[in-house]
Design a protein around this motif. Structure first.
Motif, PDB file in Angstrom:
ATOM      1  N   ILE A   6      35.684  36.270  40.219  1.00 14.18           N
ATOM      2  CA  ILE A   6      37.155  36.865  39.654  1.00 14.18           C
ATOM      3  C   ILE A   6      36.995  38.328  40.020  1.00 14.18           C
ATOM      4  CG2 ILE A   6      38.085  37.088  37.466  1.00 14.18           C
ATOM      5  CD1 ILE A   6      37.977  34.238  37.630  1.00 14.18           C
ATOM      6  N   ARG A   7      38.471  38.696  40.731  1.00 12.93           N
ATOM      7  CA  ARG A   7      38.669  39.947  41.100  1.00 12.93           C
ATOM      8  C   ARG A   7      39.653  40.744  39.860  1.00 12.93           C
ATOM      9  NH1 ARG A   7      34.706  41.594  42.061  1.00 12.93           N
ATOM     10  NH2 ARG A   7      36.133  43.355  42.183  1.00 12.93           N
ATOM     11  N   LYS A   8      40.419  39.667  39.078  1.00 12.74           N
ATOM     12  CA  LYS A   8      41.474  40.446  38.279  1.00 12.74           C
ATOM     13  C   LYS A   8      41.516  39.668  36.987  1.00 12.74           C
ATOM     14  CE  LYS A   8      45.480  41.675  36.879  1.00 12.74           C
ATOM     15  NZ  LYS A   8      46.178  42.952  36.669  1.00 12.74           N
ATOM     16  N   LEU A   9      41.483  40.371  35.684  1.00 13.02           N
ATOM     17  CA  LEU A   9      41.630  39.667  34.508  1.00 13.02           C
ATOM     18  C   LEU A   9      43.155  39.843  33.966  1.00 13.02           C
ATOM     19  CD1 LEU A   9      40.385  38.044  32.066  1.00 13.02           C
ATOM     20  CD2 LEU A   9      39.633  40.545  31.444  1.00 13.02           C
ATOM     21  N   THR A  10      43.737  39.269  33.791  1.00 13.39           N
ATOM     22  CA  THR A  10      44.884  39.401  33.018  1.00 13.39           C
ATOM     23  C   THR A  10      45.185  39.036  31.475  1.00 13.39           C
ATOM     24  OG1 THR A  10      47.532  39.194  32.930  1.00 13.39           O
ATOM     25  CG2 THR A  10      46.112  37.423  34.225  1.00 13.39           C
ATOM     26  N   VAL A  20      40.847  35.767  43.299  1.00 12.53           N
ATOM     27  CA  VAL A  20      41.053  34.864  42.261  1.00 12.53           C
ATOM     28  C   VAL A  20      41.129  35.537  40.875  1.00 12.53           C
ATOM     29  CG1 VAL A  20      39.744  33.131  40.963  1.00 12.53           C
ATOM     30  CG2 VAL A  20      39.497  33.128  43.305  1.00 12.53           C
ATOM     31  N   VAL A  21      42.149  35.138  40.162  1.00 14.07           N
ATOM     32  CA  VAL A  21      42.431  35.743  38.834  1.00 14.07           C
ATOM     33  C   VAL A  21      42.211  35.071  37.766  1.00 14.07           C
ATOM     34  CG1 VAL A  21      44.578  36.214  37.501  1.00 14.07           C
ATOM     35  CG2 VAL A  21      44.668  37.008  39.970  1.00 14.07           C
ATOM     36  N   GLY A  22      41.557  35.462  36.731  1.00 18.74           N
ATOM     37  CA  GLY A  22      41.442  34.949  35.210  1.00 18.74           C
ATOM     38  C   GLY A  22      42.368  35.412  34.347  1.00 18.74           C
ATOM     39  N   ALA A  23      42.970  34.406  33.591  1.00 20.24           N
ATOM     40  CA  ALA A  23      44.420  34.565  33.062  1.00 20.24           C
ATOM     41  C   ALA A  23      43.909  33.982  31.627  1.00 20.24           C
ATOM     42  CB  ALA A  23      45.681  34.011  33.391  1.00 20.24           C
TER      43      ALA A  23
END
Ligand code: ADP
Length: 475
Positions: A215-219, A137-140
């Protein structure tokens, strides 16, 4: 907000106003999400992940193609909403919608090219296979200056890779984000694959994105200050991050360049989006003996740009995003003039007639800019061009590299040797050689140093959303 496939208000029913920066009018009220809403969005994205990531690349690609087609059909509507909400002239807004749509198309194609590897082993009974899998899951988090294309530049590769997403757009431009999510809804993305949380206070979202284990990734695209803070917190929880932050682009004119041609290019790129772009030239280096010719042509073109409401056909330069942006520009110009810069044109707020209620600052040209001035170091994010004279004995590339930032740089020369030397020595991620638009969905966009990490667009863009997994097989 769009959570788990449904449009909804904030759990506590709070709302906030969205303004037109050209008129000060309230355009709409949108949900002011808080912690509870953010959690619901993250949980929805988590539930959707397993089935979305299990689709074939061809199936995911098909959704992106569909969204691309709908986006192009809605180009004019999107552009109009963008001009009202963000301020850029309508023609520029149309260009941005096209650029934004390009990412959907590009990553619809790249989805099918996520290749693994087989690697020869030294052991006869062993095989190595490398898989590429979605990070999760990505947080953008996106900014207001390019309120549509920054969304697709992140979401298209994330979705292509098989990730699900929670997006928090900038508080100044939630309407553009809502329009994009209507497109995703129309493209029938399964519930929870993309989720939108609008909020006036970004801090709780940032806090959850860096701490929630789902959340595994923050962009993130935004200021260096916020990017560094989020990066620090993300590090504590070992989240993957990519950051596209501020810039302080040099624009180098060499003495073999045509000053008129260079001035034309410099004006176009400097005043793009009223200077509110991270790739905007912040220091224009011109050989001392060419400064007059360059400045004359430059100023002629600046004075021909009509400021005003971007909905008017002739307007070439829109408002700044808000009062703080105007104050920042005023402060930099005041500081430069106090320290000896010459004001060639502009240098003031514009308040005549209908401009009074908006956030307008006159397109401004300063010469005699030196490194003691704030504008030489601080990102301006406004319509002020700073011209710096240099002498034959100066190493202009070293001067250009003398910044904490490393996003874009521009060079004007007719010499291939100089062009190549500059290309190799400049410490920036994007170099325009006699070219003021070195961007495309097909090309890697991103910076070095305080301008961030990771690349968006191109075949590199999807890597930011993929993990590498090695399998060793004994047979
Ligand atoms: P700018 O100065 O260009 O507005 P910001 O970095 O403040 O840049 O904003 C870019 C994006 O970052 C926006 O979506 C904004 O809401 C968000 N943002 C700002 N502060 C924080 C924070 N503390 N945590 C998470 N997001 C934030």
């Amino acid at each position: 907000m769009f959570i788990d496939g449904e449009w909804k208000e904030a759990e506590n029913n709070a709302k906030f106003d969205v303004f037109n920066p050209a008129t000060g009018e309230v355009l709409a009220q949108v949900p002011d999400g808080s912690d509870k809403d953010i959690s619901l969005a993250i949980e929805a994205a988590d539930r959707a992940f397993s089935s979305w990531s299990s689709l074939t690349a061809y199936q995911r690609s098909h959704y992106l193609y569909t969204a691309w087609k709908i986006m192009l059909d809605k180009k004019e509507d999107l552009a109009r909403i963008m001009t009202q909400e963000q301020g850029k002239p309508l023609a520029a807004a149309r260009n941005e919608v096209q650029y934004g749509a390009d990412f959907l198309l590009w990553f619809a194609e790249e989805a099918k090219r996520v290749y693994g590897q087989t690697i020869p082993s030294a052991r006869p009974d062993q095989r190595f296979i490398v898989l590429k899998q979605p990070v999760g899951v990505v947080g953008a988090i996106t900014p207001w200056n390019y309120p549509v294309s920054m969304i697709t530049r992140k979401l298209a590769p994330a979705l292509a890779a098989g990730c699900t997403v929670v997006l928090k757009p900038a508080e100044a431009t939630p309407l553009c984000a809502m329009e994009m999510f209507k497109i995703f809804e129309q493209a029938q993305l399964p519930p929870g694959v993309v989720n939108l949380v609008t909020t006036l206070d970004p801090k709780p979202v940032g806090a959850q994105f860096v701490s929630n284990p789902i959340i595994r990734k923050l962009t993130f695209t935004g200021s260096t200050r916020v990017g560094k803070m989020l990066a620090q917190e993300a590090a504590a929880n070992m989240k993957r991050i990519s950051l596209e932050l501020g810039g302080h682009a040099p624009f180098i004119v060499y003495d073999d360049a045509d000053p008129v041609h260079a001035a034309k290019g410099a004006v176009l790129v400097k005043f793009l989006n009223t200077g509110q772009a991270c790739i905007s030239p912040n220091r224009i280096f011109v050989p001392r003996h060419m400064v007059d010719a360059f400045t004359k042509e430059f100023t002629l073109r600046v004075n021909a740009m009509k400021p005003g409401n971007g909905m008017d056909k002739d307007v070439r330069i829109g408002p700044l995003v808000g009062p703080d942006a105007v104050s920042k520009v005023e402060n930099q110009v005041k500081d430069a003039l106090e320290k000896g810069a010459h004001l060639i044109t502009g240098g003031k707020r514009l308040t005549d007639g209908p401009l009074e209620k908006g956030y307008f600052y006159a397109p401004t040209v300063l010469t005699h800019v030196t490194k003691e001035m704030l504008i030489y170091r601080e990102e301006t994010f406004g319509p002020v061009a700073a011209i710096i004279a240099y002498d034959p004995e100066d190493d202009v590339i070293e001067m250009a590299n003398d910044t904490v930032y490393g996003l874009a740089a521009y060079v004007y020369t007719k010499s291939t040797t100089r062009a190549m030397t500059a290309f190799e020595r400049l410490k920036f991620g994007i170099i325009g050689i006699n070219d003021i638009n070195p961007t495309s969905a097909a090309a890697p966009f991103g910076g070095m140093k305080d301008s961030g990490m990771g690349r968006e667009g191109s075949k590199e863009g999807i890597n930011e959303y993929l993990e590498t997994k090695l399998g060793g097989f004994s047979i």
